[in-house]
Design a protein around this motif. Structure first.
Motif, short mmCIF file in Angstrom:
data_model
loop_
_atom_site.label_atom_id
_atom_site.label_comp_id
_atom_site.label_asym_id
_atom_site.label_seq_id
_atom_site.Cartn_x
_atom_site.Cartn_y
_atom_site.Cartn_z
N LYS A 62 5.72 -3.43 3.66
CA LYS A 62 5.19 -3.13 2.51
C LYS A 62 3.52 -3.33 1.61
CE LYS A 62 9.79 -3.84 0.56
NZ LYS A 62 10.74 -4.45 -0.74
N ASN A 81 11.47 7.61 -5.39
CA ASN A 81 11.15 6.30 -5.17
C ASN A 81 12.23 5.70 -5.95
OD1 ASN A 81 9.35 5.73 -3.16
ND2 ASN A 81 7.97 6.31 -4.11
N ARG A 120 12.62 2.53 -4.40
CA ARG A 120 11.75 1.65 -4.04
C ARG A 120 10.87 1.14 -5.05
NH1 ARG A 120 9.24 5.20 -0.13
NH2 ARG A 120 9.79 4.65 1.60
N GLU A 121 10.11 0.37 -4.24
CA GLU A 121 8.88 0.21 -5.09
C GLU A 121 7.71 1.64 -5.50
OE1 GLU A 121 9.67 -1.79 -2.27
OE2 GLU A 121 9.70 -3.96 -2.87
#
Ligand SMILES: [Fe+2]
Length: 569
Positions: A215, A437, A442-443
């Protein structure tokens, strides 16, 4: 000779089964236990990945009593050697913890030899005492990483670099490999560690260390290298490429920038810090590898260890002046040491140094009967479509901007879904990335990776072709214009390239999609829900199907529409 390679000292416990120099099966324990990374970082606890051992035996039809050797990817002798350093306080951990770790290693052996009662469910292939007759051999952790790259590379001679948090003593090890020989020529030892450097910043940036490093890599694309000078002081590199990690300087930086709290909003400072950390890692690796290429005269390079899951750094390495072939073990994290340890035992017994293996699709597979059973339990209606017609069917729904779960064949070994446990979608709209996402929780800053046919790679990307997504490539203008969902903020893409000979089904799906859309490119992201490892069984896939709300699911020959989206039919 049958060898069972095991990693279990650090995270990512895994098992590899090798017979007469051919790798038959490998699996990460997390896929079976459904605990991401297999276990938390608890090196002083015995952990025997019995579920994986049992799966390896059952799926290859090999009984525990037939196993000749257990190859374990961590050395208690080296660990003992390091105990004096703990006593001198040069390491983060305490001596008592590390002594407990040593005890745990001895206990591991006893557990394997049937000291403890095993659950009845294992008894057909792994009865108590079933492994007692196998030789037990421990291998140096970094040597196991090195073997996982060199003995699987197809190269007869190469420079080998291993880098991770740490092995027993070293955090970076440099070897030369020639045929059956791997010789250590240098190392950087604890407490200096590139892995710990990157993980400390992962934590500083409000993510989970030893888990969310990718990330930070993705986040760096949004920033600039404004902390370069500070980072050069924190991680100092000498002319010979070796480095010193000055944690006192890190503390000074922490005092001035402050940690980001988990889940809080990301700011420009976070983007810039992530960028500087990433650039620093790249510079150190390029400096180290360039030095050893010059010193040894070896141009071909094999890489393994968790550091080399950093695909941006890998791409900088591939660009080093005069470098030859770069082979990166796709399972570069600790799970891959199960392969390496098994290979070391095989070579030690006089076997051929290059291990036979077809691909990284090394895990379990499920037949029609088990899939039908899972579908019946779910009360789902499905369409059975012959394998040769399935690519057209998938391409058709992808062209309608549907999101498809693709479950087929053997489970991938390694951290990436490569098309057997993947979610795929059309890459033509940037909105699809946002949508995916959201579906996968997800970010939003995180990129999605493309799959492309070998023939169409040059149309969209510049860089190194790789089947296992080990490098990033530069997006060409055509990619930016036509497939924006897979182009990251810094215009890079982590590309999976498919040769027809390697994966005809996926190649055909991409080709059929091109006939409809004009692009032989798809989004590929792993089939799982947040916080869980990649799905293994049909039941896991159905769970993700319902939880994430994707439109269609392919389970081998079975095509299923999501019943909660009836208008799609
Ligand atoms: Fe490691």
């Amino acid at each position: 000779m049958i060898i069972l390679g095991i990693n279990s000292f650090f995270e990512h416990p895994a098992v590899a089964l090798m017979k007469d120099g051919k790798l038959l099966f490998a699996i990460e324990d997390e896929r079976l236990t459904r605990i991401k990374h297999g276990k938390s970082y608890t090196p002083y606890k015995t952990f025997v990945p019995f579920d994986s051992i049992y799966a390896a035996l059952k799926e290859t039809g090999i009984h525990a009593s037939q196993v000749d050797e257990i190859a374990y990817s961590y050395s208690s002798d080296l660990h003992q050697q390091a105990l004096t350093e703990y006593a001198q306080g040069t390491r983060k951990s305490s001596q008592s913890e590390e002594e407990a770790a040593l005890f745990s290693l001895k206990n591991f052996r006893e557990a394997l030899n049937g000291k403890y009662e095993l659950p009845k469910r294992y008894s057909d292939f792994l009865p108590e005492n079933g492994l007692a007759n196998a030789t037990y051999r421990e291998w140096d952790h970094h040597l196991s990483h090195a073997a996982s790259a060199f003995f699987f590379s197809g190269l007869n001679e190469a420079l080998i670099i291993v880098s991770d948090g740490s092995g027993e003593i070293s955090s970076t090890s440099i070897y030369t490999g020639k045929n059956a020989q791997i010789n250590k020529i240098g190392s950087v030892d604890l407490p200096d560690s590139l892995g710990f450097f990157y993980s400390d910043f992962t934590q500083l940036l409000g993510f989970e260390p030893f888990s969310d490093e990718y990330k930070v890599m993705g986040l760096g694309a949004y920033g600039s290298d404004v902390y370069r000078e500070r980072l050069d002081q924190i991680l100092r590199q000498d002319d010979d490429g070796h480095y010193v990690y000055d944690t006192a300087k890190l503390e000074e930086l922490k005092a001035s920038v402050g940690p980001r709290l988990y889940g809080s909003e990301l700011t420009e400072k976070d983007f810039n810090l992530a960028c500087s950390v990433q650039r620093k890692l790249e510079r150190v690796l390029v400096g180290l590898i360039s030095h050893y290429i010059g010193k040894t005269g070896l141009k071909d390079v094999c890489l393994a260890g968790g550091t080399f899951l950093n695909v941006l750094a890998n791409s900088r390495i591939a660009e080093i002046d005069g470098i030859g072939e770069v082979f990166i073990q796709p399972a570069s994290h600790d799970a891959g040491t199960a392969l390496g340890a098994a290979a070391l035992s095989h070579v030690h017994a006089g076997g051929q140094p290059q291990i036979e293996y077809d691909s990284m699709f090394l895990g379990s597979e499920y037949d029609s009967e088990s899939i039908e059973k899972a579908l019946e339990l779910s009360s789902l209606t499905y369409e059975k479509i012959p394998n040769e017609r399935m690519p057209s069917k998938i391409a058709e729904v992808l062209h309608q901007e549907k999101i498809v779960g693709l479950f087929r064949g053997r489970m991938e070994f390694g951290p990436r879904a490569l098309g057997n446990r993947s979610i795929i979608a059309s890459p033509r709209s940037a909105k699809t990335r946002e949508h995916l996402n959201i579906l996968k929780d997800r970010e939003m800053f995180r990129p999605l990776a493309p799959i492309v046919t070998h023939e169409e790679f040059d149309t969209f990307f510049a860089g190194t072709r790789n089947r296992y997504m080990m490098f990033t490539c530069k997006a060409k203008k055509r990619a930016i214009d036509l497939i924006p969902a897979v182009v990251h903020a810094d215009q890079t893409c982590r590309v999976q390239t498919i040769n027809k000979a390697d994966d005809e089904f996926l190649h055909q799906t991409l080709s059929k999609f091109k006939e409809k859309s004009g692009v032989a490119v798809l989004i590929n992201t792993s089939m799982n829900v947040r916080g869980k490892p990649i799905d293994l069984t049909p039941q896991d896939a159905l769970n993700s199907f319902f939880t994430s709300g994707i439109d269609c699911l392919v389970l081998n020959d079975y095509f299923i529409y999501n019943p909660t989206k009836r208008s799609d039919k």
